[in-house]
Write a protein that holds these residues in place. Structure first.
Motif, PDB file in Angstrom:
ATOM      1  N   ILE A 260      23.337  39.981 -14.083  1.00 50.58           N
ATOM      2  CA  ILE A 260      22.734  38.889 -13.345  1.00 50.58           C
ATOM      3  C   ILE A 260      22.741  39.180 -11.843  1.00 50.58           C
ATOM      4  O   ILE A 260      23.796  39.395 -11.252  1.00 50.58           O
ATOM      5  N   CYS A 261      21.563  39.206 -11.258  1.00 51.74           N
ATOM      6  CA  CYS A 261      21.354  39.288  -9.813  1.00 51.74           C
ATOM      7  C   CYS A 261      22.265  40.314  -9.143  1.00 51.74           C
ATOM      8  O   CYS A 261      22.086  41.516  -9.319  1.00 51.74           O
ATOM      9  N   TYR A 262      23.281  39.865  -8.413  1.00 49.10           N
ATOM     10  CA  TYR A 262      24.107  40.742  -7.571  1.00 49.10           C
ATOM     11  C   TYR A 262      24.862  41.795  -8.378  1.00 49.10           C
ATOM     12  O   TYR A 262      25.301  42.807  -7.821  1.00 49.10           O
ATOM     13  N   ASP A 263      24.995  41.592  -9.684  1.00 48.68           N
ATOM     14  CA  ASP A 263      25.595  42.622 -10.535  1.00 48.68           C
ATOM     15  C   ASP A 263      24.907  43.968 -10.343  1.00 48.68           C
ATOM     16  O   ASP A 263      25.536  45.028 -10.497  1.00 48.68           O
ATOM     17  N   ALA A 264      23.597  43.936 -10.037  1.00 44.41           N
ATOM     18  CA  ALA A 264      22.824  45.167  -9.930  1.00 44.41           C
ATOM     19  C   ALA A 264      23.296  46.053  -8.784  1.00 44.41           C
ATOM     20  O   ALA A 264      22.981  47.253  -8.752  1.00 44.41           O
ATOM     21  N   TRP A 265      24.025  45.469  -7.839  1.00 47.77           N
ATOM     22  CA  TRP A 265      24.514  46.240  -6.693  1.00 47.77           C
ATOM     23  C   TRP A 265      25.779  47.038  -7.027  1.00 47.77           C
ATOM     24  O   TRP A 265      26.258  47.807  -6.180  1.00 47.77           O
ATOM     25  N   PHE A 266      26.304  46.879  -8.216  1.00 48.10           N
ATOM     26  CA  PHE A 266      27.550  47.532  -8.601  1.00 48.10           C
ATOM     27  C   PHE A 266      27.263  48.475  -9.768  1.00 48.10           C
ATOM     28  O   PHE A 266      27.102  48.034 -10.908  1.00 48.10           O
ATOM     29  N   PRO A 267      27.184  49.784  -9.505  1.00 46.65           N
ATOM     30  CA  PRO A 267      26.756  50.732 -10.539  1.00 46.65           C
ATOM     31  C   PRO A 267      27.676  50.774 -11.748  1.00 46.65           C
ATOM     32  O   PRO A 267      27.259  51.191 -12.831  1.00 46.65           O
ATOM     33  N   GLU A 268      28.912  50.317 -11.570  1.00 45.02           N
ATOM     34  CA  GLU A 268      29.829  50.289 -12.705  1.00 45.02           C
ATOM     35  C   GLU A 268      29.299  49.392 -13.822  1.00 45.02           C
ATOM     36  O   GLU A 268      29.546  49.640 -15.011  1.00 45.02           O
ATOM     37  N   ILE A 269      28.576  48.336 -13.454  1.00 49.42           N
ATOM     38  CA  ILE A 269      28.118  47.376 -14.458  1.00 49.42           C
ATOM     39  C   ILE A 269      26.967  47.951 -15.275  1.00 49.42           C
ATOM     40  O   ILE A 269      26.983  47.911 -16.517  1.00 49.42           O
ATOM     41  N   SER A 270      25.962  48.505 -14.620  1.00 49.17           N
ATOM     42  CA  SER A 270      24.863  49.104 -15.382  1.00 49.17           C
ATOM     43  C   SER A 270      25.347  50.306 -16.191  1.00 49.17           C
ATOM     44  O   SER A 270      24.857  50.555 -17.299  1.00 49.17           O
ATOM     45  N   ARG A 271      26.319  51.042 -15.668  1.00 52.54           N
ATOM     46  CA  ARG A 271      26.859  52.191 -16.417  1.00 52.54           C
ATOM     47  C   ARG A 271      27.546  51.727 -17.692  1.00 52.54           C
ATOM     48  O   ARG A 271      27.354  52.300 -18.769  1.00 52.54           O
TER      49      ARG A 271
ATOM     50  N   PHE B 106      17.850  35.552  -8.531  1.00 52.24           N
ATOM     51  CA  PHE B 106      17.378  34.472  -7.656  1.00 52.24           C
ATOM     52  C   PHE B 106      17.648  34.907  -6.226  1.00 52.24           C
ATOM     53  O   PHE B 106      18.644  34.523  -5.610  1.00 52.24           O
ATOM     54  N   THR B 107      16.771  35.761  -5.714  1.00 53.71           N
ATOM     55  CA  THR B 107      16.951  36.338  -4.386  1.00 53.71           C
ATOM     56  C   THR B 107      15.946  35.733  -3.416  1.00 53.71           C
ATOM     57  O   THR B 107      14.734  35.844  -3.614  1.00 53.71           O
ATOM     58  N   THR B 108      16.477  35.118  -2.385  1.00 61.93           N
ATOM     59  CA  THR B 108      15.642  34.495  -1.352  1.00 61.93           C
ATOM     60  C   THR B 108      15.668  35.308  -0.057  1.00 61.93           C
ATOM     61  O   THR B 108      14.885  35.031   0.854  1.00 61.93           O
ATOM     62  N   THR B 109      16.545  36.271   0.022  1.00 61.44           N
ATOM     63  CA  THR B 109      16.872  36.962   1.263  1.00 61.44           C
ATOM     64  C   THR B 109      16.087  38.271   1.418  1.00 61.44           C
ATOM     65  O   THR B 109      15.501  38.770   0.453  1.00 61.44           O
ATOM     66  N   PRO B 110      16.081  38.861   2.637  1.00 62.58           N
ATOM     67  CA  PRO B 110      15.292  40.076   2.885  1.00 62.58           C
ATOM     68  C   PRO B 110      15.740  41.295   2.081  1.00 62.58           C
ATOM     69  O   PRO B 110      15.040  42.312   2.057  1.00 62.58           O
ATOM     70  N   ASP B 111      16.909  41.227   1.432  1.00 59.62           N
ATOM     71  CA  ASP B 111      17.413  42.397   0.715  1.00 59.62           C
ATOM     72  C   ASP B 111      16.753  42.602  -0.646  1.00 59.62           C
ATOM     73  O   ASP B 111      17.161  43.480  -1.411  1.00 59.62           O
ATOM     74  N   ARG B 112      15.707  41.829  -0.944  1.00 61.63           N
ATOM     75  CA  ARG B 112      14.987  42.092  -2.194  1.00 61.63           C
ATOM     76  C   ARG B 112      14.427  43.503  -2.205  1.00 61.63           C
ATOM     77  O   ARG B 112      14.374  44.141  -3.260  1.00 61.63           O
ATOM     78  N   LYS B 113      14.045  44.028  -1.045  1.00 64.12           N
ATOM     79  CA  LYS B 113      13.486  45.383  -1.013  1.00 64.12           C
ATOM     80  C   LYS B 113      14.537  46.410  -1.430  1.00 64.12           C
ATOM     81  O   LYS B 113      14.203  47.419  -2.059  1.00 64.12           O
ATOM     82  N   GLN B 114      15.793  46.163  -1.108  1.00 66.98           N
ATOM     83  CA  GLN B 114      16.848  47.059  -1.583  1.00 66.98           C
ATOM     84  C   GLN B 114      17.075  46.905  -3.085  1.00 66.98           C
ATOM     85  O   GLN B 114      17.348  47.871  -3.791  1.00 66.98           O
ATOM     86  N   GLU B 115      16.939  45.670  -3.580  1.00 65.00           N
ATOM     87  CA  GLU B 115      17.112  45.451  -5.015  1.00 65.00           C
ATOM     88  C   GLU B 115      16.065  46.190  -5.839  1.00 65.00           C
ATOM     89  O   GLU B 115      16.342  46.632  -6.955  1.00 65.00           O
ATOM     90  N   LEU B 116      14.870  46.329  -5.297  1.00 67.70           N
ATOM     91  CA  LEU B 116      13.839  47.080  -6.003  1.00 67.70           C
ATOM     92  C   LEU B 116      14.244  48.544  -6.144  1.00 67.70           C
ATOM     93  O   LEU B 116      14.033  49.165  -7.192  1.00 67.70           O
ATOM     94  N   VAL B 117      14.853  49.086  -5.090  1.00 68.14           N
ATOM     95  CA  VAL B 117      15.363  50.457  -5.152  1.00 68.14           C
ATOM     96  C   VAL B 117      16.490  50.558  -6.167  1.00 68.14           C
ATOM     97  O   VAL B 117      16.561  51.510  -6.962  1.00 68.14           O
ATOM     98  N   LEU B 118      17.372  49.564  -6.165  1.00 66.40           N
ATOM     99  CA  LEU B 118      18.497  49.577  -7.098  1.00 66.40           C
ATOM    100  C   LEU B 118      18.034  49.511  -8.551  1.00 66.40           C
ATOM    101  O   LEU B 118      18.634  50.148  -9.428  1.00 66.40           O
ATOM    102  N   ALA B 119      16.988  48.737  -8.824  1.00 67.48           N
ATOM    103  CA  ALA B 119      16.468  48.679 -10.191  1.00 67.48           C
ATOM    104  C   ALA B 119      16.029  50.062 -10.643  1.00 67.48           C
ATOM    105  O   ALA B 119      16.318  50.488 -11.782  1.00 67.48           O
ATOM    106  N   GLN B 120      15.351  50.778  -9.773  1.00 65.10           N
ATOM    107  CA  GLN B 120      14.928  52.131 -10.126  1.00 65.10           C
ATOM    108  C   GLN B 120      16.125  53.074 -10.225  1.00 65.10           C
ATOM    109  O   GLN B 120      16.194  53.903 -11.141  1.00 65.10           O
ATOM    110  N   ALA B 121      17.061  52.933  -9.306  1.00 69.74           N
ATOM    111  CA  ALA B 121      18.231  53.813  -9.323  1.00 69.74           C
ATOM    112  C   ALA B 121      19.074  53.591 -10.576  1.00 69.74           C
ATOM    113  O   ALA B 121      19.518  54.549 -11.223  1.00 69.74           O
TER     114      ALA B 121
END
Length: 296
Positions: free
Chosen positions: A159-170, A185-200
């Motif tokens: 869920i959401c911020y979980d994506a920033w922690f590679p241990e969880i997807s691993r 549910f991201t309202t903040t400018p860091d959505r562009k980083q989340e798009l990178v994280l989804a690919q990563a």
């Protein structure tokens, strides 16, 4: 793709509903989405909504928004759960209705994603492990969730911020998931980083990732579906309401892992039996070569 492993997903980048909105509003929306088709006329088998889709708190400040969600929280055995189940059964779909506030014994709430089968059963739920601190006051979960869609493959949730922690997807990938569903549910400018994280996260685990955000005015939109080599299959380029209906072949996960990403990289074969353990002081553990393989 083989028909058996083909899964048609509807990613509903839909506006958040306010707490107390009649369930019929949501139900009618799901019925409409279930009637849509992809480019090959496949109907949705799995329908997913963004984080806290049914629990909007409008312009309330952080404290009052949290209290409102606490007041509306579910014990996972109430009318709301029954309604979700009846709706999934009526339409014959797998349903992840976003996330809900789940009441806990300490008086707080988890941020929980329930999963309903086409038989109307609550077959899995996942509690967000990484609330967006210090802003979110949800109680952290402490376990991982995967579930099987018979004849298709295995699905995990973060869920959401979980994506920033590679241990969880691993960990989800190690549990054998072919697809990670990531309600956001991201309202903040860091959505562009989340798009990178989804690919990563897709690339380093050789797995499909579906990152689904809420649209404006509440969220930043820009939802996307990524394949096991990190290629974007589908995306919304803006924050408007939109539903993406896409069919994916979950067998591509095993194919990519077997052939290697870009025909080259086989990360799940990196550590072999007999290799010395690699200490991981952060976790007071190690990479054990005998365990470096996907679980069945």
């Amino acid at each position: 793709m083989t028909r058996q492993s083909a899964l048609t997903i509807a990613m509903a980048q839909k506006s958040q509903l306010a707490i107390g909105e009649p369930f019929s509003v949501f139900a009618d929306d799901v019925r409409h989405i279930a009637s849509l088709r992809d480019e090959n006329d496949n109907k949705p088998e799995l329908i997913v909504f963004p984080e806290m889709h049914l629990f909007g708190t409008g312009d309330l400040d952080e404290e009052h928004a949290y209290l409102a969600q606490c007041d509306a929280a579910s014990d996972m055995h109430d009318e709301l759960m029954d309604n979700f189940g009846h709706l999934a059964k009526e339409l014959g779909i797998w349903l992840i209705p976003g996330t809900i506030p789940e009441r806990n014994a300490e008086g707080g709430i988890f941020n929980t994603a329930p999963v309903f089968s086409p038989e109307g059963e609550l077959i899995a739920s996942y509690r967000k492990i990484c609330p967006w601190r210090p802003f979110e006051r949800y109680t952290p979960g402490n376990s991982f969730t995967v579930f099987d869609i018979p004849g298709k493959g295995r699905v995990g949730i973060m869920i959401c911020y979980d994506a920033w922690f590679p241990e969880i997807s691993r960990q989800i990938s190690w549990l054998g998931a072919d697809l990670i569903v990531n309600p956001v549910f991201t309202t903040t400018p860091d959505r562009k980083q989340e798009l990178v994280l989804a690919q990563a996260n897709a690339i380093v685990n050789q797995i499909f990732v579906a990152s689904l955000n809420a649209p404006a005015p509440q969220g930043a939109g820009q939802s996307l579906l990524v394949d096991p080599e990190g290629e974007v299959i589908a995306r919304t380029d803006n924050a408007e309401e939109r539903v993406m209906v896409v069919t994916v072949d979950l067998q591509r996960v095993s194919a990519v892992r077997g052939d290697g990403t870009a025909g080259s990289n086989k990360m799940w074969e990196q550590f072999r039996p007999g290799d010395a353990p690699v200490p991981l002081p952060l976790y007071q553990g190690s990479i054990d070569s005998d365990r470096w393989h996907i679980q069945g």
